[in-house]
Scaffold this active site. Structure first.
Site, PDB file in Angstrom:
ATOM      1  N   TYR A 219     100.056  51.518 164.869  1.00  0.00           N
ATOM      2  CA  TYR A 219      99.254  50.402 165.355  1.00  0.00           C
ATOM      3  C   TYR A 219     100.067  49.133 165.580  1.00  0.00           C
ATOM      4  O   TYR A 219      99.849  48.410 166.532  1.00  0.00           O
ATOM      5  CB  TYR A 219      98.148  50.069 164.347  1.00  0.00           C
ATOM      6  CG  TYR A 219      97.036  51.077 164.300  1.00  0.00           C
ATOM      7  CD1 TYR A 219      95.928  50.959 165.132  1.00  0.00           C
ATOM      8  CD2 TYR A 219      97.084  52.150 163.410  1.00  0.00           C
ATOM      9  CE1 TYR A 219      94.901  51.888 165.074  1.00  0.00           C
ATOM     10  CE2 TYR A 219      96.058  53.073 163.352  1.00  0.00           C
ATOM     11  CZ  TYR A 219      94.967  52.939 164.188  1.00  0.00           C
ATOM     12  OH  TYR A 219      93.950  53.863 164.134  1.00  0.00           O
TER      13      TYR A 219
ATOM     14  N   GLU B 153      96.891  58.405 166.237  1.00  0.00           N
ATOM     15  CA  GLU B 153      96.093  57.173 166.250  1.00  0.00           C
ATOM     16  C   GLU B 153      96.935  56.051 166.845  1.00  0.00           C
ATOM     17  O   GLU B 153      98.117  55.944 166.546  1.00  0.00           O
ATOM     18  CB  GLU B 153      95.644  56.748 164.846  1.00  0.00           C
ATOM     19  CG  GLU B 153      94.548  57.598 164.257  1.00  0.00           C
ATOM     20  CD  GLU B 153      94.092  57.104 162.887  1.00  0.00           C
ATOM     21  OE1 GLU B 153      94.111  55.878 162.643  1.00  0.00           O
ATOM     22  OE2 GLU B 153      93.723  57.959 162.068  1.00  0.00           O
TER      23      GLU B 153
ATOM     24  N   GLU C 106      97.135  59.735 156.700  1.00  0.00           N
ATOM     25  CA  GLU C 106      97.730  58.515 156.141  1.00  0.00           C
ATOM     26  C   GLU C 106      97.750  58.485 154.618  1.00  0.00           C
ATOM     27  O   GLU C 106      97.178  57.596 153.995  1.00  0.00           O
ATOM     28  CB  GLU C 106      96.986  57.275 156.661  1.00  0.00           C
ATOM     29  CG  GLU C 106      97.017  57.154 158.163  1.00  0.00           C
ATOM     30  CD  GLU C 106      96.455  55.820 158.663  1.00  0.00           C
ATOM     31  OE1 GLU C 106      95.917  55.055 157.843  1.00  0.00           O
ATOM     32  OE2 GLU C 106      96.568  55.556 159.856  1.00  0.00           O
TER      33      GLU C 106
ATOM     34  N   ARG D  65      90.386  64.732 168.146  1.00  0.00           N
ATOM     35  CA  ARG D  65      90.773  64.741 166.738  1.00  0.00           C
ATOM     36  C   ARG D  65      89.624  64.171 165.926  1.00  0.00           C
ATOM     37  O   ARG D  65      89.241  63.019 166.123  1.00  0.00           O
ATOM     38  CB  ARG D  65      92.031  63.891 166.516  1.00  0.00           C
ATOM     39  CG  ARG D  65      92.380  63.823 165.059  1.00  0.00           C
ATOM     40  CD  ARG D  65      93.565  62.935 164.750  1.00  0.00           C
ATOM     41  NE  ARG D  65      93.673  62.875 163.307  1.00  0.00           N
ATOM     42  CZ  ARG D  65      93.946  61.791 162.591  1.00  0.00           C
ATOM     43  NH1 ARG D  65      94.196  60.643 163.188  1.00  0.00           N
ATOM     44  NH2 ARG D  65      93.986  61.852 161.295  1.00  0.00           N
TER      45      ARG D  65
ATOM     46  N   ASN E 152     100.512  58.008 163.257  1.00  0.00           N
ATOM     47  CA  ASN E 152      99.603  56.907 163.597  1.00  0.00           C
ATOM     48  C   ASN E 152     100.412  55.625 163.698  1.00  0.00           C
ATOM     49  O   ASN E 152     101.102  55.258 162.745  1.00  0.00           O
ATOM     50  CB  ASN E 152      98.531  56.720 162.508  1.00  0.00           C
ATOM     51  CG  ASN E 152      97.590  57.907 162.401  1.00  0.00           C
ATOM     52  OD1 ASN E 152      97.638  58.831 163.207  1.00  0.00           O
ATOM     53  ND2 ASN E 152      96.727  57.885 161.405  1.00  0.00           N
TER      54      ASN E 152
ATOM     55  N   HIS F 275      90.099  62.817 155.525  1.00  0.00           N
ATOM     56  CA  HIS F 275      90.234  61.455 156.051  1.00  0.00           C
ATOM     57  C   HIS F 275      89.511  60.507 155.092  1.00  0.00           C
ATOM     58  O   HIS F 275      88.575  59.808 155.476  1.00  0.00           O
ATOM     59  CB  HIS F 275      89.694  61.361 157.478  1.00  0.00           C
ATOM     60  CG  HIS F 275      90.263  60.218 158.270  1.00  0.00           C
ATOM     61  ND1 HIS F 275      90.902  60.390 159.480  1.00  0.00           N
ATOM     62  CD2 HIS F 275      90.295  58.891 158.019  1.00  0.00           C
ATOM     63  CE1 HIS F 275      91.297  59.210 159.942  1.00  0.00           C
ATOM     64  NE2 HIS F 275      90.934  58.287 159.074  1.00  0.00           N
TER      65      HIS F 275
END
Ligand code: NAG
Ligand code: NAG
Ligand code: NAG
Ligand code: NAG
Length: 443
Positions: A290, A351, A183, A95, A288, A138
């Protein structure tokens, strides 16, 4: 024999059991990156300035170490090193994002040298059996569009369509998976986007989805998705209601996900039409993840849009980034929340990763974070979630936005003062090799 067995039992009970967590046979493994964070060559071959060029070049930029992405990992020159690094692990997908500022000039003319660069990357990947998964945006908006108001100017929708059209026309014969935006919540919130919840992004996504469906799908048979990021919210104490947890999740994920994935989305009809089309086109959802947080009702509701206070549990392990603590259970609960709220869509984890300090090649913290998150992902799959792919953030150390080069996310280290920018495997490379080979992770 009996004694031996007892001995073994005692031994194992005092040591740590290694549990095995499996993944489906056809599970897809890979790594992720983004153009401004890795490419460098900021003013080369017709590239025009992006908002990140402008921000990082300010004399008093608020980037922590005063650095820029002018050179970064020099992937513009060393993309073959990236491809080799992916290949060495056995990854099946990469990606990466395309810099809008390389593809079109200020006059919206195609910049052939920019096209040539991404052709080399895409062909190089395909030559070694790695599928490209391309992010169109991005965060590196052309500066001249920012000067027109950026994502708050409705005219940007058309500019983005022209850009997307150029990408489909140039690369769509080989790229089958597209992500429009990375995002949107974060870049709308961050210093370099503007406007909470810019409706232009949703419209631009919907229009590009339509464009692909109407003009390219028959021939190219690909997919177009959007990449959403969220934390998972755990109740901070026994008095926090499930309703508040749901509210926090809707506030964080739902504002983009609801219109796309729920049947009664309250967004413009163009969006809903795009959803209907989407079903026929079979997209997947890029996620994504985290970190997580604890939530409780805000004591000063006026100070926060969502009237929710969030914090970290002091027991959660901290990374080099202030916003990132390790909460593997959060990924499990998030995947189940998505399954339950959005009719169990296909999910790509696009991610997930951990930060540490520069040149930490013995990256035990990352190895542990990845093991534990892969294990909870495996549990979520066992419990019915349709996760099909995982791309770790990030392939290499890179320019970490406002934190410059002070926080590192790569599974390969980069010494940014070495002109050759060798990609140096960290311990986590060995972990990912094992996981890709065996389709299981041990914790
Ligand atoms: C930054 O500072 C240098 C000298 O300190 C000056 O020559 C230059 O014009 C400044 N650039 C900007 C963008 O302010
Ligand atoms: C810019 O940085 C210099 C040196 O670090 C400092 O003296 C100056 O006050 C700063 N200017 C602004 C506007 O922050
Ligand atoms: C939860 O609510 C009860 C009853 O109002 C109260 O006694 C208790 O202190 C609360 N706990 C926390 C952690 O706020
Ligand atoms: C980084 O590269 C520079 C230049 O090649 C070298 O002098 C330095 O020792 C390297 N640092 C590390 C930590 O390897």
């Amino acid at each position: 024999m009996i004694i031996f067995k007892i001995f073994t039992f005692i031994n194992l009970s005092t040591l740590v059991f290694a549990e095995i967590y499996n993944f489906p046979n056809n599970f897809i493994w890979g790594a992720a990156s983004a153009s401004y964070q890795i490419e460098g060559a900021w003013n080369v071959d017709g590239k025009i300035p992006s908002i990140w060029d402008t921000a990082s070049h300010k004399n008093n930029s608020s980037i922590r170490d005063g650095s820029t992405g002018d050179d970064a990992g020099m992937s513009y020159y060393y993309y073959e090193k990236d491809i080799q690094a992916l290949k060495d692990i056995g990854f099946e997908v990469y990606r990466f994002s395309i810099a809008w500022t390389r593809i079109l000039t200020k006059a919206n003319q195609v910049n052939q040298k920019g096209i040539d660069y991404y052709n080399k990357v895409i062909d190089g990947l395909l030559d070694v059996g790695i599928q490209p998964l391309v992010t169109m945006y991005h965060w590196d908006l052309p500066q001249y569009l920012q000067d027109l108001g950026g994502w708050t100017n409705p005219a940007i929708v058309k500019y983005f369509e022209v850009y997307a059209d150029t990408l489909f026309a140039s690369f769509g014969d080989r790229v089958e998976e597209w992500i429009t935006f990375n995002e949107p919540k974060t870049f709308c919130n961050g210093g370099y986007g503007e406007g909470w919840d810019a409706p232009e992004i949703k419209t631009a996504h919907a229009n590009v989805y339509h464009l692909y469906k109407n003009k390219y799908f028959t021939k190219q048979q690909g997919k177009v998705g959007i990449c959403l990021d969220t934390t998972f919210s755990f109740p901070a104490n026994e008095n926090v209601t499930d309703e508040l947890v749901d509210k926090a999740m809707h506030f964080s994920l739902g504002r983009y996900a609801n219109p796309i994935y729920s049947a009664d989305g309250d967004y413009p009809s163009v969006m809903r039409e795009a959803i209907d089309q989407r079903v026929k086109m079979k997209g997947e959802d890029a996620l994504n993840y985290y970190t997580s947080n604890l939530i409780k009702p805000s004591l000063n509701p006026a100070d926060s849009d969502s009237e929710i206070d969030s914090s970290f549990d002091p027991s959660w392990k901290r990374s080099a980034s202030s916003w990132l603590v390790s909460v593997p259970e959060g990924l499990y609960h998030l995947l189940l929340w998505i399954k339950d709220h959005y009719n169990n869509p296909l999910v790509y984890i696009t991610e997930n990763g951990w930060s540490d300090l520069p040149m930490t090649t013995e990256d035990d913290g990352r190895v542990e974070y990845l093991r534990e998150h892969l294990a909870t992902m495996s549990r979520a799959i066992t419990d019915g979630c349709r996760v099909e792919a995982y791309t770790v953030w990030s392939l290499t150390d890179n320019f970490e936005w406002m934190k410059g080069y002070t926080e590192r996310f790569g599974i390969y280290a980069i010494n940014f003062t070495d002109p050759e920018r060798p990609r140096i495997p960290k311990k986590s490379v060995d972990l990912m090799k094992q996981v890709v080979r065996d389709n299981f992770v041990e914790v």
